[in-house]
Each structure stands twice: as structure tokens, then as C-alpha cells.
Design a protein around this motif. Structure first.
Motif, mmCIF file in Angstrom:
data_model
loop_
_atom_site.group_PDB
_atom_site.id
_atom_site.type_symbol
_atom_site.label_atom_id
_atom_site.label_comp_id
_atom_site.label_asym_id
_atom_site.label_seq_id
_atom_site.Cartn_x
_atom_site.Cartn_y
_atom_site.Cartn_z
ATOM 1 N N SER A 16 72.994 -12.725 99.126
ATOM 2 C CA SER A 16 72.484 -13.959 98.513
ATOM 3 C C SER A 16 72.013 -14.911 99.611
ATOM 4 N N LYS A 17 71.254 -15.924 99.203
ATOM 5 C CA LYS A 17 70.790 -16.925 100.171
ATOM 6 C C LYS A 17 71.974 -17.622 100.829
ATOM 7 N N SER A 18 73.008 -17.900 100.076
ATOM 8 C CA SER A 18 74.173 -18.579 100.647
ATOM 9 C C SER A 18 74.899 -17.678 101.646
ATOM 10 N N GLU A 19 74.945 -16.377 101.377
ATOM 11 C CA GLU A 19 75.561 -15.444 102.323
ATOM 12 C C GLU A 19 74.758 -15.364 103.618
ATOM 13 N N VAL A 20 73.444 -15.375 103.508
ATOM 14 C CA VAL A 20 72.591 -15.360 104.698
ATOM 15 C C VAL A 20 72.806 -16.647 105.488
ATOM 16 N N LYS A 21 72.865 -17.774 104.804
ATOM 17 C CA LYS A 21 73.088 -19.065 105.464
ATOM 18 C C LYS A 21 74.435 -19.067 106.185
ATOM 19 N N MET A 22 75.478 -18.563 105.529
ATOM 20 C CA MET A 22 76.801 -18.486 106.166
ATOM 21 C C MET A 22 76.757 -17.581 107.404
ATOM 22 N N LEU A 23 76.041 -16.472 107.320
ATOM 23 C CA LEU A 23 75.900 -15.568 108.456
ATOM 24 C C LEU A 23 75.182 -16.271 109.608
ATOM 25 N N MET A 24 74.104 -16.955 109.305
ATOM 26 C CA MET A 24 73.339 -17.660 110.344
ATOM 27 C C MET A 24 74.226 -18.683 111.054
ATOM 28 N N ASP A 25 74.999 -19.441 110.295
ATOM 29 C CA ASP A 25 75.890 -20.448 110.872
ATOM 30 C C ASP A 25 76.983 -19.795 111.720
ATOM 31 N N PHE A 26 77.566 -18.705 111.196
ATOM 32 C CA PHE A 26 78.615 -17.997 111.935
ATOM 33 C C PHE A 26 78.081 -17.464 113.258
ATOM 34 N N VAL A 27 76.921 -16.815 113.225
ATOM 35 C CA VAL A 27 76.336 -16.227 114.433
ATOM 36 C C VAL A 27 76.068 -17.313 115.473
ATOM 37 N N LYS A 28 75.514 -18.417 115.040
ATOM 38 C CA LYS A 28 75.221 -19.517 115.973
ATOM 39 C C LYS A 28 76.510 -20.032 116.610
ATOM 40 N N ASP A 29 77.524 -20.286 115.799
ATOM 41 C CA ASP A 29 78.797 -20.802 116.318
ATOM 42 C C ASP A 29 79.477 -19.785 117.237
ATOM 43 N N ARG A 30 79.553 -18.547 116.790
ATOM 44 C CA ARG A 30 80.248 -17.507 117.555
ATOM 45 C C ARG A 30 79.562 -17.238 118.890
ATOM 46 N N ASN A 31 78.240 -17.101 118.877
ATOM 47 C CA ASN A 31 77.524 -16.830 120.122
ATOM 48 C C ASN A 31 77.610 -18.011 121.081
ATOM 49 N N SER A 32 77.609 -19.214 120.552
ATOM 50 C CA SER A 32 77.768 -20.393 121.408
ATOM 51 C C SER A 32 79.133 -20.379 122.092
ATOM 52 N N ILE A 33 80.175 -20.054 121.352
ATOM 53 C CA ILE A 33 81.531 -19.967 121.915
ATOM 54 C C ILE A 33 81.604 -18.883 122.988
ATOM 55 N N LEU A 34 80.934 -17.756 122.759
ATOM 56 C CA LEU A 34 80.965 -16.632 123.696
ATOM 57 C C LEU A 34 80.083 -16.849 124.931
ATOM 58 N N GLY A 35 79.242 -17.876 124.902
ATOM 59 C CA GLY A 35 78.329 -18.112 126.013
ATOM 60 C C GLY A 35 77.074 -17.270 125.946
ATOM 61 N N VAL A 36 76.761 -16.771 124.755
ATOM 62 C CA VAL A 36 75.550 -15.984 124.539
ATOM 63 C C VAL A 36 74.430 -16.945 124.144
ATOM 64 N N THR A 37 73.284 -16.815 124.795
ATOM 65 C CA THR A 37 72.124 -17.618 124.431
ATOM 66 C C THR A 37 71.127 -16.733 123.700
ATOM 67 N N GLY A 38 70.156 -17.346 123.037
ATOM 68 C CA GLY A 38 69.143 -16.582 122.326
ATOM 69 C C GLY A 38 68.735 -17.250 121.042
ATOM 70 N N ILE A 39 68.320 -16.404 120.101
ATOM 71 C CA ILE A 39 67.789 -16.928 118.848
ATOM 72 C C ILE A 39 67.970 -15.895 117.738
ATOM 73 N N LEU A 40 68.225 -16.377 116.530
ATOM 74 C CA LEU A 40 68.243 -15.540 115.331
ATOM 75 C C LEU A 40 67.356 -16.224 114.307
ATOM 76 N N ILE A 41 66.343 -15.524 113.867
ATOM 77 C CA ILE A 41 65.404 -16.064 112.888
ATOM 78 C C ILE A 41 65.467 -15.202 111.634
ATOM 79 N N HIS A 42 65.472 -15.839 110.491
ATOM 80 C CA HIS A 42 65.454 -15.157 109.197
ATOM 81 C C HIS A 42 64.216 -15.610 108.442
ATOM 82 N N THR A 43 63.460 -14.669 107.956
ATOM 83 C CA THR A 43 62.318 -14.995 107.118
ATOM 84 C C THR A 43 61.886 -13.775 106.333
ATOM 85 N N GLU A 44 61.508 -13.988 105.109
ATOM 86 C CA GLU A 44 60.914 -12.955 104.250
ATOM 87 C C GLU A 44 61.634 -11.614 104.319
#
Length: 135
Positions: A16-44
Motif C-alpha cells: 500500500s502507499k502507506s507501507e511504501v511511505k513507512m519503508l521510505m522513512d525507515f530506510v532514511k532513518d536507518r541509513n542515516s544512523i549507519l552512516g550510509v549516504t545516498g538516495i532512495l526514490i520511489h515513482t510509478e
């Protein structure tokens, strides 16, 4: 020495859209904590991700990504060591990178890939232009 992996994948249609949003937020938070830089884009119905960081950590994250059933048809675009990072932090976004700095960092990443990995640049550039429609 830093390490970079980038890929594109197709999102599992049952998410669902909410599950994708939760995943995007989790990935951003987790990678920031781990010191991983980069980008995750979701579209279509697709993800495009660039992971930069310590080699073993990035490879370990990608192993987990490959078995995650929230997406499939993973195409690895880049898998290489690098002298420097292209991103100052970890960004995640729907359709576009909203912050100007994020857009500039994505452009810098593409510029670096054009110079250092011309064989991969055409594919990466095409996908990011399709996804972002900003370049």
C-alpha cells in the motif's frame, strides 16, 4: 575507501502507499544512523537507490535488499569502490528529491559517474531522468 551500489527495482504490487511511505522513512532513518549516504526514490511502481558507505556495510545492506519481498526484478546498475561520496546524507523521496541540496547531489553523482564510469552512465542517467524528470 568508500563503496557504492545502485540499483533499480519493481515494487511489489501488494504494498500500500502507506507501507511504501513507512519503508521510505525507515530506510532514511536507518541509513542515516549507519552512516550510509545516498538516495532512495520511489515513482510509478519502481525504486531507484544509491547506497554509499563502508564496503562491507553497503554489501551487507544490498544482500538484505535482494531478498526483501517488497520489491523484485532488481537490476544492479553500479557496484564499485570510490574515493569520495556524492551525497552528504541519505535522502528518500516520492517522485522527486524535494530539497535543492538533494537535487544538486544527485546531479554531482551523475557527473562523477559520467567521468568515472561512462559505460554505466548512460543507463543510470536515463533512469534518473525518467524517474526524476529534473535533469
Amino acid at each position: 575507501m568508500r563503496y557504492t551500489i545502485s540499483y533499480v527495482s519493481t515494487i511489489n504490487s501488494s504494498l500500500s502507499k502507506s507501507e511504501v511511505k513507512m519503508l521510505m522513512d525507515f530506510v532514511k532513518d536507518r541509513n542515516s544512523i549507519l552512516g550510509v549516504t545516498g538516495i532512495l526514490i520511489h515513482t510509478e511502481g519502481n525504486f531507484f537507490q544509491v547506497l554509499e558507505g563502508e564496503q562491507e556495510l553497503v554489501k551487507s545492506l544490498f544482500k538484505k535488499i535482494k531478498i526483501d519481498d517488497r520489491h523484485h526484478s532488481i537490476i544492479k546498475m553500479l557496484d564499485t569502490t570510490t574515493d569520495s561520496t556524492s551525497f552528504s546524507q541519505y535522502h528518500s523521496s516520492f517522485t522527486v528529491v524535494s530539497e535543492r541540496d538533494g537535487q544538486n547531489e544527485l546531479r554531482q553523482f551523475l557527473k562523477k559517474e559520467k567521468e568515472n564510469n561512462p559505460g554505466h552512465f548512460k543507463s543510470i542517467s536515463y533512469l534518473t531522468k525518467k524517474i526524476m524528470n529534473i535533469l
